[in-house]
Design an enzyme around this catalytic site. Structure first.
Site, PDB file in Angstrom:
ATOM      1  N   ASN A   1     -33.108  11.782  23.114  1.00 14.33           N
ATOM      2  CA  ASN A   1     -31.770  12.180  22.569  1.00 14.33           C
ATOM      3  C   ASN A   1     -32.452  12.639  20.772  1.00 14.33           C
ATOM      4  O   ASN A   1     -32.585  11.330  19.827  1.00 14.33           O
ATOM      5  CB  ASN A   1     -30.958  11.432  22.478  1.00 14.33           C
ATOM      6  CG  ASN A   1     -29.801  12.387  23.268  1.00 14.33           C
ATOM      7  OD1 ASN A   1     -29.731  13.323  23.019  1.00 14.33           O
ATOM      8  ND2 ASN A   1     -29.061  11.470  23.993  1.00 14.33           N
TER       9      ASN A   1
ATOM     10  N   CYS B   1     -24.140  -1.363  14.775  1.00 12.69           N
ATOM     11  CA  CYS B   1     -25.362  -2.044  14.968  1.00 12.69           C
ATOM     12  C   CYS B   1     -26.213  -2.335  13.927  1.00 12.69           C
ATOM     13  O   CYS B   1     -26.562  -1.878  13.211  1.00 12.69           O
ATOM     14  CB  CYS B   1     -26.645  -1.509  16.368  1.00 12.69           C
ATOM     15  SG  CYS B   1     -27.266  -2.553  17.198  1.00 12.69           S
TER      16      CYS B   1
ATOM     17  N   GLY C   1     -23.516  -0.358  20.006  1.00 12.87           N
ATOM     18  CA  GLY C   1     -23.671  -2.229  19.339  1.00 12.87           C
ATOM     19  C   GLY C   1     -24.492  -2.720  20.486  1.00 12.87           C
ATOM     20  O   GLY C   1     -25.229  -2.081  21.595  1.00 12.87           O
ATOM     21  N   GLU C   2     -24.866  -4.137  20.358  1.00 13.70           N
ATOM     22  CA  GLU C   2     -25.763  -4.584  21.084  1.00 13.70           C
ATOM     23  C   GLU C   2     -24.789  -6.188  22.001  1.00 13.70           C
ATOM     24  O   GLU C   2     -24.411  -6.624  20.943  1.00 13.70           O
ATOM     25  CB  GLU C   2     -26.740  -5.409  20.288  1.00 13.70           C
ATOM     26  CG  GLU C   2     -27.525  -6.693  20.993  1.00 13.70           C
ATOM     27  CD  GLU C   2     -27.990  -6.012  22.519  1.00 13.70           C
ATOM     28  OE1 GLU C   2     -28.597  -5.512  22.220  1.00 13.70           O
ATOM     29  OE2 GLU C   2     -27.933  -6.533  23.098  1.00 13.70           O
TER      30      GLU C   2
ATOM     31  N   SER D   1     -34.212  -2.697  27.395  1.00 10.90           N
ATOM     32  CA  SER D   1     -34.462  -1.057  26.676  1.00 10.90           C
ATOM     33  C   SER D   1     -35.960  -1.665  26.112  1.00 10.90           C
ATOM     34  O   SER D   1     -36.163  -2.488  25.613  1.00 10.90           O
ATOM     35  CB  SER D   1     -33.022  -0.989  25.992  1.00 10.90           C
ATOM     36  OG  SER D   1     -32.590  -1.073  26.142  1.00 10.90           O
ATOM     37  N   LEU D   2     -36.385  -1.408  26.910  1.00 10.99           N
ATOM     38  CA  LEU D   2     -38.147  -1.741  26.805  1.00 10.99           C
ATOM     39  C   LEU D   2     -39.501  -0.759  25.893  1.00 10.99           C
ATOM     40  O   LEU D   2     -39.321  -1.089  24.641  1.00 10.99           O
ATOM     41  CB  LEU D   2     -38.490  -1.938  28.224  1.00 10.99           C
ATOM     42  CG  LEU D   2     -40.090  -2.696  27.976  1.00 10.99           C
ATOM     43  CD1 LEU D   2     -39.714  -4.282  28.085  1.00 10.99           C
ATOM     44  CD2 LEU D   2     -40.621  -2.263  29.318  1.00 10.99           C
ATOM     45  N   HIS D   3     -39.421   0.425  25.955  1.00 13.82           N
ATOM     46  CA  HIS D   3     -39.403   1.791  25.316  1.00 13.82           C
ATOM     47  C   HIS D   3     -40.318   1.786  25.382  1.00 13.82           C
ATOM     48  O   HIS D   3     -41.215   2.884  24.623  1.00 13.82           O
ATOM     49  CB  HIS D   3     -38.599   1.771  24.395  1.00 13.82           C
ATOM     50  CG  HIS D   3     -37.514   2.451  24.329  1.00 13.82           C
ATOM     51  ND1 HIS D   3     -36.503   2.824  25.300  1.00 13.82           N
ATOM     52  CD2 HIS D   3     -36.384   1.725  24.061  1.00 13.82           C
ATOM     53  CE1 HIS D   3     -35.109   2.911  25.763  1.00 13.82           C
ATOM     54  NE2 HIS D   3     -34.779   1.207  24.221  1.00 13.82           N
TER      55      HIS D   3
ATOM     56  N   CYS E   1     -32.348   5.788  17.410  1.00 15.12           N
ATOM     57  CA  CYS E   1     -31.011   5.471  17.705  1.00 15.12           C
ATOM     58  C   CYS E   1     -30.138   5.383  16.667  1.00 15.12           C
ATOM     59  O   CYS E   1     -30.116   5.171  15.579  1.00 15.12           O
ATOM     60  CB  CYS E   1     -30.768   4.035  18.788  1.00 15.12           C
ATOM     61  SG  CYS E   1     -29.073   3.646  18.234  1.00 15.12           S
TER      62      CYS E   1
ATOM     63  N   CYS F   1     -18.955   4.595  29.675  1.00 11.86           N
ATOM     64  CA  CYS F   1     -19.907   4.370  28.355  1.00 11.86           C
ATOM     65  C   CYS F   1     -18.911   3.600  27.291  1.00 11.86           C
ATOM     66  O   CYS F   1     -18.627   4.129  27.151  1.00 11.86           O
ATOM     67  CB  CYS F   1     -21.174   5.214  28.511  1.00 11.86           C
ATOM     68  SG  CYS F   1     -22.664   4.614  27.546  1.00 11.86           S
TER      69      CYS F   1
ATOM     70  N   CYS G   1     -25.791   7.920  22.385  1.00  8.65           N
ATOM     71  CA  CYS G   1     -24.498   6.345  21.450  1.00  8.65           C
ATOM     72  C   CYS G   1     -24.623   6.801  19.619  1.00  8.65           C
ATOM     73  O   CYS G   1     -26.386   6.878  19.067  1.00  8.65           O
ATOM     74  CB  CYS G   1     -26.117   5.504  22.081  1.00  8.65           C
ATOM     75  SG  CYS G   1     -26.107   4.168  21.235  1.00  8.65           S
TER      76      CYS G   1
ATOM     77  N   CYS H   1     -32.875   0.383  15.675  1.00 14.00           N
ATOM     78  CA  CYS H   1     -33.691   0.613  16.815  1.00 14.00           C
ATOM     79  C   CYS H   1     -34.269   2.365  15.883  1.00 14.00           C
ATOM     80  O   CYS H   1     -33.184   3.073  15.555  1.00 14.00           O
ATOM     81  CB  CYS H   1     -33.200   0.927  17.921  1.00 14.00           C
ATOM     82  SG  CYS H   1     -33.815  -0.851  18.381  1.00 14.00           S
TER      83      CYS H   1
ATOM     84  N   SER I   1     -26.481  -3.830  28.650  1.00 19.07           N
ATOM     85  CA  SER I   1     -27.756  -3.262  28.136  1.00 19.07           C
ATOM     86  C   SER I   1     -27.735  -3.511  26.732  1.00 19.07           C
ATOM     87  O   SER I   1     -27.616  -4.161  26.181  1.00 19.07           O
ATOM     88  CB  SER I   1     -27.724  -1.305  27.823  1.00 19.07           C
ATOM     89  OG  SER I   1     -29.495  -1.138  27.816  1.00 19.07           O
TER      90      SER I   1
ATOM     91  N   GLU J   1     -17.097   5.225  20.257  1.00 18.93           N
ATOM     92  CA  GLU J   1     -17.557   5.936  20.376  1.00 18.93           C
ATOM     93  C   GLU J   1     -17.929   5.467  21.962  1.00 18.93           C
ATOM     94  O   GLU J   1     -17.945   4.284  22.331  1.00 18.93           O
ATOM     95  CB  GLU J   1     -18.518   6.822  20.115  1.00 18.93           C
ATOM     96  CG  GLU J   1     -19.280   7.328  19.216  1.00 18.93           C
ATOM     97  CD  GLU J   1     -20.603   7.719  18.931  1.00 18.93           C
ATOM     98  OE1 GLU J   1     -20.646   8.236  17.079  1.00 18.93           O
ATOM     99  OE2 GLU J   1     -21.202   8.082  19.831  1.00 18.93           O
TER     100      GLU J   1
HETATM  101  N1  SAH Z   1     -28.161  -2.114  22.005  1.00 17.02           N
HETATM  102  C1  SAH Z   1     -28.137  -2.307  23.501  1.00 17.02           C
HETATM  103  C2  SAH Z   1     -27.167  -0.781  24.409  1.00 17.02           C
HETATM  104  C3  SAH Z   1     -26.778   0.267  23.793  1.00 17.02           C
HETATM  105  S1  SAH Z   1     -27.877   1.732  23.691  1.00 17.02           S
HETATM  106  C4  SAH Z   1     -29.970  -1.443  23.813  1.00 17.02           C
HETATM  107  O1  SAH Z   1     -30.029  -1.455  22.425  1.00 17.02           O
HETATM  108  O2  SAH Z   1     -29.854  -1.847  24.852  1.00 17.02           O
HETATM  109  C5  SAH Z   1     -27.893   1.727  24.863  1.00 17.02           C
HETATM  110  C6  SAH Z   1     -29.356   2.484  24.864  1.00 17.02           C
HETATM  111  O3  SAH Z   1     -30.013   3.975  24.309  1.00 17.02           O
HETATM  112  C7  SAH Z   1     -30.547   1.810  25.040  1.00 17.02           C
HETATM  113  O4  SAH Z   1     -31.855   1.502  26.374  1.00 17.02           O
HETATM  114  C8  SAH Z   1     -30.972   3.189  23.460  1.00 17.02           C
HETATM  115  O5  SAH Z   1     -32.083   2.193  23.624  1.00 17.02           O
HETATM  116  C9  SAH Z   1     -30.969   4.341  24.090  1.00 17.02           C
HETATM  117  N2  SAH Z   1     -30.824   5.361  22.873  1.00 17.02           N
HETATM  118  C10 SAH Z   1     -31.053   4.392  21.644  1.00 17.02           C
HETATM  119  N3  SAH Z   1     -31.358   6.332  20.950  1.00 17.02           N
HETATM  120  C11 SAH Z   1     -31.538   6.853  21.854  1.00 17.02           C
HETATM  121  C12 SAH Z   1     -31.736   8.083  22.211  1.00 17.02           C
HETATM  122  N4  SAH Z   1     -32.000   8.747  20.252  1.00 17.02           N
HETATM  123  N5  SAH Z   1     -32.470   8.456  22.863  1.00 17.02           N
HETATM  124  C13 SAH Z   1     -32.295   7.670  24.154  1.00 17.02           C
HETATM  125  N6  SAH Z   1     -31.858   6.887  24.246  1.00 17.02           N
HETATM  126  C14 SAH Z   1     -31.753   5.943  23.432  1.00 17.02           C
HETATM  127 FE1  SF4 Z   2     -29.115  -1.199  18.091  1.00 13.81          FE
HETATM  128 FE2  SF4 Z   2     -29.392  -0.552  20.502  1.00 13.81          FE
HETATM  129 FE3  SF4 Z   2     -29.027   1.122  19.025  1.00 13.81          FE
HETATM  130 FE4  SF4 Z   2     -31.381  -0.535  19.302  1.00 13.81          FE
HETATM  131  S1  SF4 Z   2     -30.784   0.667  20.491  1.00 13.81           S
HETATM  132  S2  SF4 Z   2     -30.065   0.324  16.650  1.00 13.81           S
HETATM  133  S3  SF4 Z   2     -30.075  -2.192  19.966  1.00 13.81           S
HETATM  134  S4  SF4 Z   2     -27.554   0.171  19.621  1.00 13.81           S
END
Ligand code: SAH
Ligand code: SF4
Length: 353
Positions: free
Chosen positions: A296, A115, A165-166, A220-222, A122, A108, A339, A119, A197, A95
């Site tokens: 999201n 991936c 993806g990462e 991505s800390l969260h 995601c 983006c 994503c 997480c 990221s 995407e």
């Molecule tokens: N893999 C990398 C980059 C892709 S994800 C990473 O994890 O950083 C890009 C960003 O979207 C990351 O910060 C991820 O944590 C965030 N993300 C993924 N799913 C999400 C969701 N459902 N709501 C908000 N942010 C989300």
């Molecule tokens: Fe992969 Fe980033 Fe999604 Fe985590 S947040 S599953 S590292 S794409």
């Protein structure tokens, strides 16, 4: 049969020049082709002006011009977000999202099909990894949107590697794509307008710091405690907060660059005052910035986005501690612009059929 053709967007100028040399053509031809692709936006070999017909024919026979087939194209109701699902040659899907504001037009970009890091919140993580994608498959996503914008006399202003993806799990291809996109002989995109990221693959953050690129880094800390973070991001079991934050501090020291932290606000999970205090403590004294985004919704995760009041309280704690932060607006929610969500939607539809 395996495709043995070169893929145009996969090649650095040097690699292209080497191939062109074997055709007995003068060296400047490669530069001419690069200009046609990245400066003049040629849409086929046939349209590459200034090249001899015989060379165009050879290129046509031995090169692929595209590996991306448009599968779904959605525009959000506010008209600001456009999301594309591409099908790759082997059926893998990626995407790409264009966020078009008045001054900034940000693409983006996906760096893998799926991936492996799982997480929980995601959509991409919920679907698992299909495969790594090539540098050219990354570059073509960018050029796709640049071509669209060019028709309106506009240009991309920013690139974020925040799609599927990462990026640091496909490090070589991502860095090659950046080299191609920033090449002054070609697209010449400013490295400072690119952001990668990462979920926090520590050895790759260290490697990236050593390369001293002008590209921005977001992590991505969260969550600010190991217990909570590893319940959301399984990678935290491998690289805990201590090593991660140390690597981030080293990055800032080595590069002199600011680092961004991403934080998806989930109601009653990571929006508590305890987490805010822990976060402020973790980032104390670092040249850093926190980007908040309300969660999201996705099919495979039951959490909800945080309420405004809790967000305000959380940010107040950070502000009082002197930690710079921004609340980002979530756009394109009606087209599943998060994503991995569009692919999830097609998978759901296939199940129903
Ligand atoms: N893999 C990398 C980059 C892709 S994800 C990473 O994890 O950083 C890009 C960003 O979207 C990351 O910060 C991820 O944590 C965030 N993300 C993924 N799913 C999400 C969701 N459902 N709501 C908000 N942010 C989300
Ligand atoms: Fe992969 Fe980033 Fe999604 Fe985590 S947040 S599953 S590292 S794409």
């Amino acid at each position: 049969m395996k495709n043995t053709k070169h893929f145009l967007f996969d090649l650095s100028l040097t690699e292209l020049a080497e191939i062109i040399k074997t055709y007995g053509e003068p060296a400047y031809r490669a530069k001419q082709i690069y200009e046609q692709i990245y400066k003049k936006y040629a849409s086929s070999f046939e349209k590459m002006n200034g090249l001899p017909k015989e060379l165009r024919r050879k290129l046509y026979d031995q090169f692929d011009f595209s590996h991306l087939t448009l599968q779904i194209d959605k525009l959000s109701s506010d008209g600001y977000t456009r999301k594309i699902l591409f099908r790759l040659d082997d059926g893998a899907q990626i995407e790409t999202v264009l966020m078009g504001y008045t001054v900034r037009r940000t693409a983006c970009i996906s760096t893998q099909a799926g991936c492996a890091l799982g997480c929980t919140f995601c959509a991409t993580g919920q679907g698992g990894l299909q495969r790594n994608i090539s540098a050219g498959e990354i570059v073509e996503q960018v050029m796709f949107f640049e071509h669209l914008l060019n028709k309106k006399n506009e240009k991309l202003t920013n690139l974020v590697f925040m799609g599927m993806g990462e990026p640091f799990a496909n490090y070589k291809a991502v860095m090659k794509a950046i080299d191609i996109l920033t090449d002054p002989n070609g697209f010449n995109f400013g490295a400072r307008r690119i952001t990668i990221s990462t979920v926090g693959i520590v050895p790759m953050i260290e490697k990236f710091a050593d390369e001293k690129r002008q590209v921005n880094l977001a992590v991505s800390l969260h969550a600010a405690t190991d217990e909570l973070r590893q319940s959301m991001l399984p990678i935290n079991k491998r690289y805990g907060l201590n090593v991660l934050i140390n690597a981030c501090r080293d990055y800032v020291k080595k590069t002199g660059r600011r680092i961004s932290f991403e934080w998806a606000l989930i109601d009653n999970v990571n929006d508590t005052p305890e987490q805010a205090i822990a976060l402020a403590h973790l980032l104390k004294g670092m040249t850093a910035h926190v980007n908040f985004i309300p969660l999201n919704p996705t099919h495979g995760f039951t959490g909800n986005e945080s309420k405004q009041k809790r967000i305000a309280k959380f940010r107040e704690i950070l502000n009082n501690a002197g930690i710079a932060n921004t609340l980002r607006i979530r756009r394109g929610i009606d087209i599943n612009a998060g994503c991995g969500q569009l692919k999830q939607e097609t998978a759901e539809n296939n199940k129903i059929k």
